[in-house]
Design a protein around this motif. Structure first.
Motif, PDB file in Angstrom:
ATOM      1  N   VAL A 175     -30.692 108.468  40.299  1.00 54.90           N
ATOM      2  CA  VAL A 175     -29.805 107.703  39.422  1.00 54.90           C
ATOM      3  C   VAL A 175     -28.749 108.659  38.873  1.00 54.90           C
ATOM      4  CG1 VAL A 175     -29.637 106.336  37.305  1.00 54.90           C
ATOM      5  CG2 VAL A 175     -31.635 106.094  38.797  1.00 54.90           C
ATOM      6  N   SER A 176     -27.505 108.265  38.952  1.00 52.66           N
ATOM      7  CA  SER A 176     -26.414 109.108  38.483  1.00 52.66           C
ATOM      8  C   SER A 176     -25.314 108.235  37.913  1.00 52.66           C
ATOM      9  CB  SER A 176     -25.870 109.962  39.635  1.00 52.66           C
ATOM     10  OG  SER A 176     -25.354 109.125  40.662  1.00 52.66           O
ATOM     11  N   GLU A 177     -24.302 108.871  37.371  1.00 50.81           N
ATOM     12  CA  GLU A 177     -23.122 108.148  36.917  1.00 50.81           C
ATOM     13  C   GLU A 177     -22.070 108.165  38.009  1.00 50.81           C
ATOM     14  OE1 GLU A 177     -21.349 109.290  33.237  1.00 50.81           O
ATOM     15  OE2 GLU A 177     -22.615 107.901  32.107  1.00 50.81           O
ATOM     16  N   ILE A 178     -21.340 107.069  38.113  1.00 49.78           N
ATOM     17  CA  ILE A 178     -20.253 106.990  39.074  1.00 49.78           C
ATOM     18  C   ILE A 178     -19.016 106.479  38.358  1.00 49.78           C
ATOM     19  CG2 ILE A 178     -20.843 104.631  39.798  1.00 49.78           C
ATOM     20  CD1 ILE A 178     -19.929 105.422  42.635  1.00 49.78           C
ATOM     21  N   THR A 179     -17.886 107.020  38.717  1.00 51.12           N
ATOM     22  CA  THR A 179     -16.606 106.551  38.194  1.00 51.12           C
ATOM     23  C   THR A 179     -15.775 106.024  39.355  1.00 51.12           C
ATOM     24  OG1 THR A 179     -16.610 108.120  36.354  1.00 51.12           O
ATOM     25  CG2 THR A 179     -14.485 107.192  36.999  1.00 51.12           C
ATOM     26  N   VAL A 180     -15.301 104.796  39.194  1.00 48.38           N
ATOM     27  CA  VAL A 180     -14.470 104.170  40.233  1.00 48.38           C
ATOM     28  C   VAL A 180     -13.089 103.927  39.637  1.00 48.38           C
ATOM     29  CG1 VAL A 180     -14.271 102.283  41.881  1.00 48.38           C
ATOM     30  CG2 VAL A 180     -16.540 103.031  41.115  1.00 48.38           C
ATOM     31  N   ASN A 181     -12.077 104.467  40.284  1.00 46.97           N
ATOM     32  CA  ASN A 181     -10.711 104.309  39.799  1.00 46.97           C
ATOM     33  C   ASN A 181     -10.185 102.906  40.103  1.00 46.97           C
ATOM     34  OD1 ASN A 181     -10.381 106.941  38.744  1.00 46.97           O
ATOM     35  ND2 ASN A 181     -10.052 107.727  40.821  1.00 46.97           N
ATOM     36  N   PRO A 182      -9.257 102.411  39.295  1.00 44.86           N
ATOM     37  CA  PRO A 182      -8.775 101.043  39.486  1.00 44.86           C
ATOM     38  C   PRO A 182      -7.961 100.879  40.769  1.00 44.86           C
ATOM     39  CG  PRO A 182      -7.485 102.164  37.790  1.00 44.86           C
ATOM     40  CD  PRO A 182      -8.638 103.063  38.127  1.00 44.86           C
ATOM     41  N   ALA A 183      -7.947  99.653  41.261  1.00 41.14           N
ATOM     42  CA  ALA A 183      -7.214  99.321  42.483  1.00 41.14           C
ATOM     43  C   ALA A 183      -5.723  99.200  42.197  1.00 41.14           C
ATOM     44  CB  ALA A 183      -7.733  98.004  43.048  1.00 41.14           C
ATOM     45  N   THR A 184      -4.931  99.434  43.218  1.00 40.58           N
ATOM     46  CA  THR A 184      -3.499  99.168  43.129  1.00 40.58           C
ATOM     47  C   THR A 184      -3.263  97.669  43.311  1.00 40.58           C
ATOM     48  OG1 THR A 184      -3.151  99.436  45.505  1.00 40.58           O
ATOM     49  CG2 THR A 184      -3.020 101.424  44.138  1.00 40.58           C
ATOM     50  N   GLU A 185      -2.071  97.221  42.994  1.00 39.64           N
ATOM     51  CA  GLU A 185      -1.740  95.805  43.195  1.00 39.64           C
ATOM     52  C   GLU A 185      -1.857  95.423  44.659  1.00 39.64           C
ATOM     53  OE1 GLU A 185      -1.180  93.268  41.117  1.00 39.64           O
ATOM     54  OE2 GLU A 185      -1.770  94.656  39.526  1.00 39.64           O
ATOM     55  N   GLU A 186      -1.448  96.331  45.537  1.00 39.71           N
ATOM     56  CA  GLU A 186      -1.542  96.037  46.970  1.00 39.71           C
ATOM     57  C   GLU A 186      -2.997  95.893  47.399  1.00 39.71           C
ATOM     58  OE1 GLU A 186      -0.297  97.839  51.367  1.00 39.71           O
ATOM     59  OE2 GLU A 186       0.227  98.946  49.546  1.00 39.71           O
ATOM     60  N   GLU A 187      -3.877  96.755  46.884  1.00 41.10           N
ATOM     61  CA  GLU A 187      -5.293  96.657  47.217  1.00 41.10           C
ATOM     62  C   GLU A 187      -5.889  95.350  46.712  1.00 41.10           C
ATOM     63  OE1 GLU A 187      -6.902 101.249  47.425  1.00 41.10           O
ATOM     64  OE2 GLU A 187      -6.521 100.371  45.443  1.00 41.10           O
ATOM     65  N   ILE A 188      -5.467  94.919  45.527  1.00 42.16           N
ATOM     66  CA  ILE A 188      -5.952  93.640  44.993  1.00 42.16           C
ATOM     67  C   ILE A 188      -5.528  92.499  45.906  1.00 42.16           C
ATOM     68  CG2 ILE A 188      -5.764  91.994  43.090  1.00 42.16           C
ATOM     69  CD1 ILE A 188      -5.383  94.448  41.227  1.00 42.16           C
ATOM     70  N   GLU A 189      -4.254  92.498  46.286  1.00 38.98           N
ATOM     71  CA  GLU A 189      -3.731  91.428  47.140  1.00 38.98           C
ATOM     72  C   GLU A 189      -4.420  91.410  48.497  1.00 38.98           C
ATOM     73  OE1 GLU A 189      -1.723  88.913  46.308  1.00 38.98           O
ATOM     74  OE2 GLU A 189      -1.959  89.744  44.290  1.00 38.98           O
ATOM     75  N   GLN A 190      -4.660  92.584  49.058  1.00 36.36           N
ATOM     76  CA  GLN A 190      -5.322  92.641  50.366  1.00 36.36           C
ATOM     77  C   GLN A 190      -6.765  92.162  50.269  1.00 36.36           C
ATOM     78  OE1 GLN A 190      -4.847  95.583  53.253  1.00 36.36           O
ATOM     79  NE2 GLN A 190      -2.731  96.088  52.741  1.00 36.36           N
ATOM     80  N   THR A 191      -7.440  92.484  49.179  1.00 33.53           N
ATOM     81  CA  THR A 191      -8.817  92.022  48.993  1.00 33.53           C
ATOM     82  C   THR A 191      -8.857  90.503  48.881  1.00 33.53           C
ATOM     83  OG1 THR A 191      -9.389  94.104  47.894  1.00 33.53           O
ATOM     84  CG2 THR A 191     -10.894  92.252  47.580  1.00 33.53           C
ATOM     85  N   ILE A 192      -7.892  89.928  48.186  1.00 35.67           N
ATOM     86  CA  ILE A 192      -7.811  88.475  48.098  1.00 35.67           C
ATOM     87  C   ILE A 192      -7.587  87.865  49.476  1.00 35.67           C
ATOM     88  CG2 ILE A 192      -6.417  86.553  47.210  1.00 35.67           C
ATOM     89  CD1 ILE A 192      -5.911  88.291  44.693  1.00 35.67           C
ATOM     90  N   LYS A 193      -6.753  88.498  50.288  1.00 34.92           N
ATOM     91  CA  LYS A 193      -6.500  88.005  51.638  1.00 34.92           C
ATOM     92  C   LYS A 193      -7.769  87.999  52.483  1.00 34.92           C
ATOM     93  CE  LYS A 193      -2.042  87.065  52.276  1.00 34.92           C
ATOM     94  NZ  LYS A 193      -1.567  85.802  52.902  1.00 34.92           N
ATOM     95  N   VAL A 194      -8.618  89.015  52.302  1.00 25.08           N
ATOM     96  CA  VAL A 194      -9.840  89.120  53.105  1.00 25.08           C
ATOM     97  C   VAL A 194     -10.949  88.232  52.547  1.00 25.08           C
ATOM     98  CG1 VAL A 194     -11.646  90.674  53.949  1.00 25.08           C
ATOM     99  CG2 VAL A 194      -9.283  91.479  53.814  1.00 25.08           C
ATOM    100  N   MET A 195     -11.160  88.291  51.229  1.00 19.51           N
ATOM    101  CA  MET A 195     -12.353  87.708  50.628  1.00 19.51           C
ATOM    102  C   MET A 195     -12.087  86.458  49.803  1.00 19.51           C
ATOM    103  SD  MET A 195     -14.161  91.288  49.504  1.00 19.51           S
ATOM    104  CE  MET A 195     -15.770  90.560  49.246  1.00 19.51           C
TER     105      MET A 195
END
Length: 397
Positions: A175-195
């Protein structure tokens, strides 16, 4: 060959033919033991080889007596290499369905493509006439736009600020800590296109234009919401943005389907061990804690139990359970019980590497992960030689 699991990160690169058959048979046997469902008779399942898609196909056939067409994208077997688990699952399902006297045919190809849509519609016209249920259960990391050829790739990230929380390496038990950086607008839009709901809508529109949707037709796509601890990476993350689009698509389809008294539903399901969920930071640790609590309370369900409840308590009953405020079906209701979430929250605060085995069901998680690929089933001899190519079974198109 003797087939053993070869795990890389959140994927297993091998699959066991006999174990995958066992997985399908276990689900079929569960459904056979339940009361029959007065449900659909001609069903299309898009994303039919694993998870909720496979289970919904099994419930359609062995619970409601339906003939089915499946669409999936899996790797076939060769003489010296195993197929993907979903390919074996589909072969096993088709064999069992045909042995029981049911129609079961499938297409192995890109469900996002116009070609697969056309071939599927042609087969529906030829053998079914119309379909009365479409299950949309695709889980793909990328999508090729059928019109432009552009490739969209999804990401699993928060959408505003960087997110830090606990996670677990399920194989090493750390068990550890993880940090995930926020998505760009383009990444958000592409994720919406896929999912998101775009391809679901394209499928239903294509079927509608072709005149192959029956009066009173239903279609269902799947979502997950989960508790606050997962919201930054899921509900409020890029996946959540895609699922918001899925909800909007359901509302749009409901308007479009009024002429045939059709309905489009989004079903919010329980957290389960899947290839998709294994890839999401934080979620495997949450699932390990959730499984411990739900099993202790006798509330635990897998894909097949969830899909049987979806049909029996929501889609095909004279007294369906109420939809939520957004018009969604909720079969995550047992997971989201207050007493369940309170106990998970307490465990979450205390969980670390030293007490992981004691406070969580990490062993149950590992077992279910292996079972996705046909391993860790009781009654299967994993030291025996197996032919990776199924014998005397017709392969899907």
């Amino acid at each position: 060959m003797i087939v053993k699991p070869k795990i890389r990160g959140f994927i297993c690169t091998t699959a066991h033919l006999t174990g995958c058959e066992k997985n399908v048979l276990n689900q079929i046997n569960y459904v056979k033991q339940q009361p029959k469902i007065e449900g659909p008779k001609k069903v299309l399942v898009i994303g039919s080889s694993q998870g909720f898609g496979l289970s919904s196909r099994i419930v359609s056939t062995f619970g409601a007596g339906a003939d089915t067409i499946g669409v999936y994208f899996e790797k076939p077997a060769s003489e010296n290499k195993t197929a993907s688990a979903g390919w074996y699952n589909n072969i096993a399902f088709e064999h069992e369905a045909s042995q029981a006297g049911y129609y079961a045919k499938s297409f192995n190809g890109d469900a996002f493509s116009d070609e697969i849509k056309k071939e599927t519609i042609d087969l529906i016209k030829k053998d079914f006439g119309k379909v009365d249920l479409v299950i949309y259960s695709l889980a793909a990391p990328r999508r090729v736009d059928p019109k432009t050829g552009e490739v969209y790739s999804s990401v699993i990230k928060p959408t505003k600020d960087a997110y830090t929380n606990k996670t677990v390496n399920t194989q090493k038990g750390v068990v550890s800590e993880i940090t995930v950086n926020p998505a760009t607008e383009e990444e958000i839009e592409q994720t919406i296109k896929v999912m998101g709901g775009e391809d679901w809508q394209l499928w239903i529109e294509a079927l509608d234009i072709a005149g192959v949707l029956a009066e009173g037709f239903k279609t269902v796509a799947f979502n997950y919401i989960g508790p606050e601890v997962t919201h930054a990476i899921y509900k409020k993350g890029t996946i959540g943005k895609a699922k918001e689009h899925l909800d909007q698509t359901a509302h749009h389809l409901n308007e479009q389907l009024k002429s045939i008294n059709g309905r489009a539903f989004v079903s919010v399901n329980k957290a389960l061990v899947t290839q998709s969920s294994s890839a999401i930071p934080v979620v495997p640790l949450y699932i390990s804690l959730l499984y411990k609590v739900m099993k202790e309370k006798g509330l635990h369900e897998g894909c097949i139990e969830q899909m049987y409840r979806l049909y029996n308590e929501n889609l095909y009953t004279s007294s369906p359970k109420p939809l939520d405020e957004n018009g969604r079906i909720r079969i995550d209701d047992w997971e989201m019980k207050e007493e369940v979430q309170q106990e998970v929250a307490v465990l979450w605060k205390d969980i670390d590497t030293e007490n992981l085995e004691q406070l969580s069901d990490i062993e149950g998680y590992r077992k279910e992960f292996l079972q996705i690929f046909g391993f860790a089933f009781d009654g299967v001899d994993y030291d025996a030689e197996v032919d990776p190519i199924p014998q005397n079974i017709t392969q899907s198109k």
